[in-house]
Design a protein around this motif. Structure first.
Motif, PDB file in Angstrom:
ATOM      1  N   ASP A   1       0.833  -1.172   0.070  1.00  0.00           N
ATOM      2  CA  ASP A   1       0.062  -0.209   0.047  1.00  0.00           C
ATOM      3  C   ASP A   1       0.896   1.251   0.202  1.00  0.00           C
ATOM      4  OD1 ASP A   1      -1.700   2.109   1.756  1.00  0.00           O
ATOM      5  OD2 ASP A   1      -2.972   1.000   0.519  1.00  0.00           O
ATOM      6  N   ILE A   2       0.634   2.388  -0.782  1.00  0.00           N
ATOM      7  CA  ILE A   2       1.518   3.518  -0.851  1.00  0.00           C
ATOM      8  C   ILE A   2       0.873   4.318   0.063  1.00  0.00           C
ATOM      9  CG2 ILE A   2       1.994   5.297  -2.519  1.00  0.00           C
ATOM     10  CD1 ILE A   2       1.520   3.527  -4.695  1.00  0.00           C
ATOM     11  N   ARG A   3       1.640   5.077   1.001  1.00  0.00           N
ATOM     12  CA  ARG A   3       1.277   5.906   2.094  1.00  0.00           C
ATOM     13  C   ARG A   3       0.941   7.265   1.358  1.00  0.00           C
ATOM     14  NH1 ARG A   3       2.660   5.504   7.137  1.00  0.00           N
ATOM     15  NH2 ARG A   3       4.601   4.308   6.589  1.00  0.00           N
ATOM     16  N   ASP A   4      -0.185   7.657   1.876  1.00  0.00           N
ATOM     17  CA  ASP A   4      -0.880   9.004   1.455  1.00  0.00           C
ATOM     18  C   ASP A   4      -0.695   9.386   0.059  1.00  0.00           C
ATOM     19  OD1 ASP A   4      -1.650   9.366   4.329  1.00  0.00           O
ATOM     20  OD2 ASP A   4       0.358  10.067   4.791  1.00  0.00           O
ATOM     21  N   PHE A   5      -0.995   8.575  -1.090  1.00  0.00           N
ATOM     22  CA  PHE A   5      -0.579   8.463  -2.328  1.00  0.00           C
ATOM     23  C   PHE A   5      -1.292  10.010  -2.914  1.00  0.00           C
ATOM     24  CE2 PHE A   5      -2.297   7.851  -6.671  1.00  0.00           C
ATOM     25  CZ  PHE A   5      -0.711   8.012  -7.293  1.00  0.00           C
ATOM     26  N   PHE A   6      -2.576   9.957  -2.924  1.00  0.00           N
ATOM     27  CA  PHE A   6      -3.227  11.198  -3.335  1.00  0.00           C
ATOM     28  C   PHE A   6      -2.743  12.443  -2.817  1.00  0.00           C
ATOM     29  CE2 PHE A   6      -5.953   7.937  -4.440  1.00  0.00           C
ATOM     30  CZ  PHE A   6      -6.615   8.009  -5.707  1.00  0.00           C
ATOM     31  N   THR A   7      -2.106  12.612  -1.552  1.00  0.00           N
ATOM     32  CA  THR A   7      -1.795  13.617  -1.078  1.00  0.00           C
ATOM     33  C   THR A   7      -0.458  14.051  -1.399  1.00  0.00           C
ATOM     34  OG1 THR A   7      -1.560  12.838   1.204  1.00  0.00           O
ATOM     35  CG2 THR A   7      -3.632  13.888   0.661  1.00  0.00           C
ATOM     36  N   ARG A   8       0.328  13.104  -1.703  1.00  0.00           N
ATOM     37  CA  ARG A   8       1.788  13.374  -1.965  1.00  0.00           C
ATOM     38  C   ARG A   8       2.082  13.326  -3.398  1.00  0.00           C
ATOM     39  NH1 ARG A   8       5.358   9.702   2.435  1.00  0.00           N
ATOM     40  NH2 ARG A   8       6.789  10.740   1.044  1.00  0.00           N
ATOM     41  N   LEU A   9       1.436  12.946  -4.278  1.00  0.00           N
ATOM     42  CA  LEU A   9       1.514  12.720  -5.784  1.00  0.00           C
ATOM     43  C   LEU A   9       2.385  14.147  -6.113  1.00  0.00           C
ATOM     44  CD1 LEU A   9      -0.843  11.516  -8.432  1.00  0.00           C
ATOM     45  CD2 LEU A   9       0.155  13.824  -8.637  1.00  0.00           C
ATOM     46  N   ASP A  10       3.211  14.064  -6.843  1.00  0.00           N
ATOM     47  CA  ASP A  10       4.078  15.224  -7.391  1.00  0.00           C
ATOM     48  C   ASP A  10       3.590  15.772  -8.558  1.00  0.00           C
ATOM     49  OD1 ASP A  10       6.361  16.656  -8.661  1.00  0.00           O
ATOM     50  OD2 ASP A  10       7.404  15.818  -6.851  1.00  0.00           O
ATOM     51  N   GLN A  11       3.004  17.014  -8.397  1.00  0.00           N
ATOM     52  CA  GLN A  11       2.481  17.619  -9.584  1.00  0.00           C
ATOM     53  C   GLN A  11       3.454  17.905 -10.675  1.00  0.00           C
ATOM     54  OE1 GLN A  11       0.273  21.053  -8.226  1.00  0.00           O
ATOM     55  NE2 GLN A  11      -1.043  19.885  -6.679  1.00  0.00           N
ATOM     56  N   ALA A  12       4.489  18.131 -10.323  1.00  0.00           N
ATOM     57  CA  ALA A  12       5.628  18.495 -11.526  1.00  0.00           C
ATOM     58  C   ALA A  12       6.000  17.017 -12.277  1.00  0.00           C
ATOM     59  CB  ALA A  12       6.925  18.953 -10.749  1.00  0.00           C
ATOM     60  N   TRP A  13       5.915  15.936 -11.530  1.00  0.00           N
ATOM     61  CA  TRP A  13       6.234  14.761 -12.213  1.00  0.00           C
ATOM     62  C   TRP A  13       4.974  14.230 -12.984  1.00  0.00           C
ATOM     63  CZ3 TRP A  13      10.244  12.512 -13.934  1.00  0.00           C
ATOM     64  CH2 TRP A  13      11.579  12.758 -13.221  1.00  0.00           C
ATOM     65  N   LEU A  14       3.611  14.669 -12.557  1.00  0.00           N
ATOM     66  CA  LEU A  14       2.642  14.418 -13.193  1.00  0.00           C
ATOM     67  C   LEU A  14       2.503  15.185 -14.650  1.00  0.00           C
ATOM     68  CD1 LEU A  14      -0.281  13.032 -13.548  1.00  0.00           C
ATOM     69  CD2 LEU A  14      -1.098  15.167 -12.155  1.00  0.00           C
ATOM     70  N   GLY A  15       2.799  16.435 -14.557  1.00  0.00           N
ATOM     71  CA  GLY A  15       2.801  17.517 -15.644  1.00  0.00           C
ATOM     72  C   GLY A  15       3.824  16.732 -16.759  1.00  0.00           C
ATOM     73  N   ARG A  16       5.013  16.363 -16.354  1.00  0.00           N
ATOM     74  CA  ARG A  16       5.723  15.625 -17.244  1.00  0.00           C
ATOM     75  C   ARG A  16       5.237  14.378 -18.124  1.00  0.00           C
ATOM     76  NH1 ARG A  16      11.378  16.013 -14.046  1.00  0.00           N
ATOM     77  NH2 ARG A  16      11.241  18.120 -13.241  1.00  0.00           N
ATOM     78  N   PHE A  17       4.769  13.418 -17.225  1.00  0.00           N
ATOM     79  CA  PHE A  17       3.810  12.388 -17.735  1.00  0.00           C
ATOM     80  C   PHE A  17       2.954  12.819 -18.642  1.00  0.00           C
ATOM     81  CE2 PHE A  17       5.163  10.297 -13.322  1.00  0.00           C
ATOM     82  CZ  PHE A  17       6.584   9.995 -13.719  1.00  0.00           C
ATOM     83  N   LEU A  18       2.121  13.740 -18.227  1.00  0.00           N
ATOM     84  CA  LEU A  18       0.962  14.049 -19.354  1.00  0.00           C
ATOM     85  C   LEU A  18       1.585  14.381 -20.654  1.00  0.00           C
ATOM     86  CD1 LEU A  18      -1.345  15.859 -16.783  1.00  0.00           C
ATOM     87  CD2 LEU A  18      -1.825  13.716 -17.884  1.00  0.00           C
TER      88      LEU A  18
END
Length: 397
Positions: free
Chosen positions: A182-199
């Motif tokens: 299980d990933i700890r606090d996934f939705f609150t710790r997701l890195d927005q900068a990395w998300l932008g790169r993935f998108l």
């Protein structure tokens, strides 16, 4: 059969599912996008926002539950529908001329089965409509990319599909060890900068990327105070499940699939539902190396495993016999998607995977059911019985 990508035909090219009170559904114009995404895994899509049209916005409105909680602006489903067409035209115009602004989410807390509170962000109705319509467009791309062992919040994939795939793998593949993680606090710790790169790997339409950035950075309002968001995505927003799947597709799915092809000495099977996943291994050495490499992988992307919920256990067809030979007790159990998995036997002595509802989940469901029954106790008995039958039919216990 267990983990195959499966056919995406019909998922995004089909008509928009209109919800409970939609009436006529909106036709999809995304078949070309889906076909390009299937054929060219490196293609970037530069023109997507025009697919977010009035028909798609209208279908998204009808797909929202009428009794859904309102956001910070207090606008309800019924309020917005009083002048629906004018409201949708205004929203459509603001989105396409770039003047749309996302509203902060309203923070609420709901109890979890373990007694803790889960923070949810309730978006305004207009944001829900736009997010639903945009997610449908993006699904045309990402349903062609996502791997077969990813099941969470995807079209035509349910929790029981993930459970059944895992059960089939344990029964038919050489699975002797199970990593329940299980990933700890996934939705609150997701890195927005990395998300932008993935998108940006797939989406080159800057207008769509700006929309997503507005949603994830809009912040939350709790007790009247605004808290800006520089990491994570609001859990409960319509776009968050897709964004979470995109993040884990690049951080976990692709990496795990390559790892088992390059490093594993034996069978490795995977099943993931959102931030909850189970990995089965033939060899303990593979499992231990995978877990160590996974911790290192997650650290690069601002994620970590919850140690109290992450276990490597001996489990499978031969677990009971192997543990008995070593003088150990029965195989340990693990929980996945609300069900406890147990090594059991048939009457003839053959291995059988037994699934029972997790005790904490059962208690939480019964508590919620009791509250609903109390609220309906003034209704006629036949009406209460009809509601209870419908409630039981909709839920897997």
């Amino acid at each position: 059969m267990v983990e195959g990508r499966g056919s995406v035909k019909g998922n995004t090219a089909s008509k928009t599912r209109p919800g409970r009170r939609a009436g006529v559904s909106a036709p999809s114009a995304l078949d070309r996008v889906r076909q390009v995404a299937l054929k060219d895994k490196e293609a970037q899509f530069t023109a997507l926002l025009h697919h977010v049209d009035l028909d798609r916005l209208r279908a998204a409105y009808w797909a929202i539950k009428p009794k859904a909680a309102p956001g910070v602006d207090g606008v309800t489903w019924l309020d917005y529908g009083q002048d629906l067409e004018e409201n949708l035209r205004d929203l459509h115009q603001r989105v396409h001329r770039g003047s749309y602004r996302a509203k902060p989410s309203r923070r609420v807390f709901i109890p979890k089965a373990d007694g803790r509170l889960r923070p949810l962000g309730i978006a305004s109705l207009e944001d829900k409509i736009l997010q639903r319509a945009t997610v449908e467009v993006l699904n045309a791309i990402y349903e062609a990319d996502f791997l077969g062992f990813s099941y969470g919040f995807r079209p035509r994939r349910k929790p029981h599909d993930a459970l059944d795939a895992l059960a089939a793998a344990i029964k038919t593949r050489r699975v002797n060890w199970v990593l329940d993680a299980d990933i700890r606090d996934f939705f609150t710790r997701l890195d927005q900068a990395w998300l932008g790169r993935f998108l940006e790997h797939r989406i080159a339409d800057r207008r769509v990327l700006r929309l997503i950035q507005k949603w994830v950075s809009a912040g939350v309002i709790e007790d009247g105070a605004l808290t800006e968001s520089d990491e994570g995505v609001p859990q409960g927003a319509s776009a968050s499940p897709l964004l979470a799947n995109v993040y884990l597709h690049y951080v976990f799915d692709l990496w795990a699939h390559q790892w088992r092809r390059r490093h594993a000495r034996g069978d490795v099977v995977l099943s993931r539902f959102a931030d909850d996943f189970v990995v089965g291994f033939e060899h303990r050495q593979d499992a231990e190396r995978f877990l160590a490499d996974l911790r290192e992988r997650f650290a690069k992307f601002n994620l970590e495993l919850a140690d109290e919920k992450t276990r490597l256990i001996e489990f499978g067809r031969h677990a009971a016999r192997n543990r008995q030979r070593r003088g150990l007790g029965k195989p340990e159990t693990f929980s996945f998607l609300g069900f406890k998995h147990i090594c059991s036997k048939t009457r003839k002595g053959w291995f059988m995977l037994k699934r029972i509802t997790d005790a904490k989940r059962m208690q939480a469901k019964l508590h919620a059911l009791r509250g609903e029954i109390m609220r309906r106790r003034h209704l006629p008995i036949p009406e209460q019985g009809a509601w209870l039958a419908a409630f039981s039919a909709e839920r897997a216990w």
